[in-house]
Design an enzyme around this catalytic site. Structure first.
Site, PDB file in Angstrom:
ATOM      1  N   GLU A 155       0.846  -1.200   0.000  1.00 55.89           N
ATOM      2  CA  GLU A 155       0.000   0.000   0.000  1.00 55.89           C
ATOM      3  C   GLU A 155       0.871   1.235   0.000  1.00 55.89           C
ATOM      4  OE1 GLU A 155      -2.365   3.374   1.696  1.00 55.89           O
ATOM      5  OE2 GLU A 155      -0.498   2.496   2.410  1.00 55.89           O
ATOM      6  N   HIS A 174       5.054   7.536   9.202  1.00 59.27           N
ATOM      7  CA  HIS A 174       6.107   7.093   8.266  1.00 59.27           C
ATOM      8  C   HIS A 174       7.541   7.412   8.726  1.00 59.27           C
ATOM      9  CE1 HIS A 174       3.309   6.711   4.497  1.00 59.27           C
ATOM     10  NE2 HIS A 174       2.928   5.992   5.506  1.00 59.27           N
ATOM     11  N   SER A 202     -29.057  24.741 -20.189  1.00 56.75           N
ATOM     12  CA  SER A 202     -30.120  24.418 -19.239  1.00 56.75           C
ATOM     13  C   SER A 202     -29.688  23.342 -18.248  1.00 56.75           C
ATOM     14  CB  SER A 202     -31.348  23.942 -20.006  1.00 56.75           C
ATOM     15  OG  SER A 202     -32.266  23.397 -19.096  1.00 56.75           O
ATOM     16  N   ASP A 209     -30.186  -7.118  -4.631  1.00 59.90           N
ATOM     17  CA  ASP A 209     -29.449  -6.897  -5.887  1.00 59.90           C
ATOM     18  C   ASP A 209     -29.616  -5.452  -6.349  1.00 59.90           C
ATOM     19  OD1 ASP A 209     -28.537  -9.431  -5.906  1.00 59.90           O
ATOM     20  OD2 ASP A 209     -29.774 -10.137  -7.575  1.00 59.90           O
ATOM     21  N   HIS A 212     -15.776   6.338 -11.146  1.00 60.19           N
ATOM     22  CA  HIS A 212     -16.989   6.670 -10.383  1.00 60.19           C
ATOM     23  C   HIS A 212     -17.351   8.130 -10.660  1.00 60.19           C
ATOM     24  CE1 HIS A 212     -19.966   6.839  -7.280  1.00 60.19           C
ATOM     25  NE2 HIS A 212     -19.708   5.605  -6.891  1.00 60.19           N
TER      26      HIS A 212
HETATM   27 ZN   LIG Z   1      -1.187   3.053   5.794  1.00 59.43          ZN
END
Ligand SMILES: [Zn+2]
Length: 681
Positions: free
Chosen positions: A353, A482, A554, A593, A616
């Site tokens: 990640e 971090h 419009s 569904d 999206h």
């Molecule tokens: Zn993280």
């Protein structure tokens, strides 16, 4: 779990990272999950050179080094001692290697507006090394903006303004407190990602047989070197800078003037940036654990958290990993007593990640079709416990109610006047408005952590949960984020000594998951969605209604699509409430569904303009900050203040196109809620 997870650094693609993946897999099998396996991908990762640390040096007129930045964070004595001997030194992941020399220009946070300010002051970054502070925008964007404007390098540092407390009693620094000492350095990746996943296999899974583009073809990889430092080292550079003094909003909390540059103050004349960072394709390991559903095994409720960390990861992400393993432990216990959920529960421990969400992106690229058809929701927890003040939640609108209900069932572990349950404390401490009795604030999904591919690529509803501190604005993450000092000691001494807040997060996460896995009718709320869409429309109309009118465009069709969606949601919910709990399972399945399809209806397979892998149409954030539909909001912002300017004809066409596209997708979502055999076709 916490101790075991944070014993050694476990960066993606390393042996220690792989060992920890095996530990999670074995734990899940021991706990009684039906299965647990490793899903590997071969992705492009980035590592610092093992023997030649990157550095920044200050040079005098004759080119002699006056100062050189520290190669890493010095170990600090703590109890129990943290093994930071094998620490990964501070580096800018995916920076190219190289040595550049030049004078310095200060770019503040490196936002577009900051570069505009520089331009208006006549300060150019061309041919210069830029220095900026962390915060407000991602590393990759700061770097891209500097690179696009001709800078030859970037140095990022954490200013005390962002990592040291200013309130009374809140200023103690690690190892005596939660705040960052000057030696602490935030690592991180500098990719300029726009939803394409791992750099060399954009849009497709990084399997062993995958076609890989050449690194030079990847738009994500930076082309100028970058390095990261702490504020002690930054002070040495900044105090030798010349040029005029910056405006007050550009100042941090170091005891200097903060100047734009590019002149240097004598005896300093230049800065050298020497970066030794390389890329390598290596194998990463997601771990997937499964509890098969009894009645609807083909419907998945997915819980996920990443496991990889730049170092020990005591907050990011392993406070979340500990909670995930605690949930599976409890569920394994319930299974031994004969329990099994209605729907399938899936647990995923993501890898890589930190390098750019590669684990979750590649998995969604491989299984996106199945997940789009079968996933009910994805619930992400990255940093579970950063502090113990309040909950910070992000959600697709339809999942807000199930989250609030789950929070009402969770007791707040310490006594406080703000309430007895998580919901009460959360409402008090993070109200939606300044009115104390308003419901708690829940944000829309943002661009960080492993929920992004679920919502933006394939339209699976998501939740993202974290327990955070009070000063969300000043400390966007947490001070030691971090750094090498994100240790067990930090959690045990300053965040959650008795791990009660870890328990709270496990209870919340588990409750939400069980509601989604067990409810006869899915706790997905169309009206909440319709309200969000309505708010986006209102923002557009209030802010730009007269511009649309002046250009004879419009908004009627969009307005009626929004109204149709609200109406469809209302009718759908009325029908649902007239059903008893003992409905025919096939009827329940039919409604469920529809609830699942509503979110998918917003997915445009062609993607959002300029970011085709974000699909999206409602929840991909805009390129510019607006509170409306992302692509249309961007188009509106590009028009500037004068929409009648003939030079903007192309932009106006783009705006008209985006208006029609978003109108269609909202109407399409409304259609998913219509009676299945109605006249909608
Ligand atoms: Zn993280």
């Amino acid at each position: 779990f916490r101790r075991i997870l944070t014993q050694k650094p476990h960066m993606a693609g390393t042996q220690d990272g792989h060992d920890l993946a095996d530990y999670v897999r074995r734990t899940w099998l021991d706990q009684g999950l039906d299965s647990a396996h490793i899903a590997p991908y071969d992705v492009l990762l980035s590592y610092p050179h093992p023997d030649r640390p990157s550095y920044v040096a200050l040079l005098d007129d004759s080119g002699n080094e006056m100062f050189r930045s520290s190669p890493g964070e010095p170990p600090l004595d703590v109890d129990p001692p943290a093994d930071i001997s094998s620490m990964v030194p501070p580096f800018a992941a995916y920076s190219p290697s190289g040595v550049v020399e030049g004078s310095l220009v200060y770019i503040n946070y490196g936002r577009s507006s900051d570069f505009d300010t520089l331009e208006s002051r006549g300060v150019s970054v061309r041919g210069k090394i830029t220095i900026g502070r962390y915060g407000r925008t991602s590393r990759g964007r700061k770097l891209r903006r500097a690179q696009d404007r001709g800078a030859i390098g970037l140095i990022l540092y954490s200013d005390p303004k962002e990592v040291v407390g200013t309130g009374s009693g809140r200023t103690r620094m690690y190892p005596d407190g939660w705040y960052a000492p000057g030696s602490a350095v935030q690592r991180g990746h500098f990719l300029y990602g726009t939803g394409e996943g791992e750099p060399l296999t954009p849009g497709y899974p990084a399997t062993d047989y995958a076609y890989r583009i050449d690194q030079s073809e990847s738009d994500q990889l930076p082309t100028i070197p970058a390095h990261v430092i702490g504020y002690t080292d930054a002070l040495e550079l900044l105090r030798h800078m010349g040029g005029s003094i910056v405006p007050s909003s550009w100042r941090g909390l170091l005891d200097i003037d903060y100047r734009f540059g590019p002149d240097m103050q004598h005896p300093a004349s230049q800065v050298r940036l020497d970066v030794n960072v390389g890329t390598e394709t290596r194998t990463i390991h997601n771990v997937v654990g499964i509890i098969r559903g009894r009645e609807e095994p083909d419907r998945y409720v997915v819980l996920g958290n990443h496991r990889d960390a730049w170092n020990l990861g005591a907050v990011d992400p392993n406070s979340g990993t500990a909670c995930l393993l605690e949930i599976t432990r409890a569920l394994g216990e319930m299974m031994r007593r004969g329990w099994r959920p209605r729907r399938t529960l899936m647990f995923v421990s993501w890898d890589a990640e930190e390098h750019g969400m590669h684990g979750s992106y590649e998995w969604i690229e491989e299984f996106g079709k199945i997940m789009s058809d079968r996933a009910v929701a994805y619930i992400n927890v990255d940093n579970a416990v950063r502090d113990d003040y309040t909950l910070r939640a992000r959600a697709t609108p339809s999942l807000k109610p199930v989250l609030k209900e789950a929070a009402k069932m969770v007791p707040w572990p310490v006594s406080t006047r703000d309430g007895d349950t998580l919901y009460q404390v959360w409402s008090k401490r993070s109200p939606q408005t300044s009115a104390p009795d308003s419901p708690p604030e829940i944000d829309l999904p943002a661009s960080a952590s492993d929920y992004v591919p679920f919502v933006r690529r394939i339209g699976v509803p998501i939740l993202d949960l974290a327990l955070v501190h009070r000063y969300t604005y000043t400390y966007p993450n947490f001070p030691l984020y971090h750094t090498a000092y994100e240790t067990f000691h930090l959690q045990k001494s300053f965040i959650d000594p008795d791990f009660q807040f870890h328990r709270l997060m496990s209870q919340l996460w588990g409750n939400v998951a069980l509601s989604l896995a067990e409810s006869w009718i899915l706790p997905i709320d169309p009206s909440e969605y319709a309200d969000t869409v309505q708010e986006m429309y209102n923002w557009l109309e209030n802010g730009y209604g007269d511009k649309f009118e002046g250009s004879a465009i419009s908004l009627d069709a969009l307005e009626s699509a929004v109204a149709n969606f609200s109406q469809a949601a209302m009718v759908f919910e009325e029908e649902l409430s007239s059903l008893g709990n003992e409905t025919d399972p096939l009827v329940a399945r039919m409604y469920n569904d529809q609830l699942m399809q509503m979110e998918r209806a917003f997915i445009d397979p062609l993607g959002i303009p300029y970011r085709k892998f974000y699909r999206h149409t409602i929840l991909s954030s805009g390129l510019y900050t607006t509170d409306t539909f992302p692509a249309l909001g961007d188009a509106v912002r590009r028009m500037g203040s004068d929409w009648t300017d003939p030079g903007k004809a192309d932009k106006l066409e783009e705006l008209k196109e985006q208006l029609s596209i978003i109108t269609f997708f909202i109407q399409s979502a409304a259609n998913t809620l219509a009676k299945p055999a109605s006249t909608v076709f």
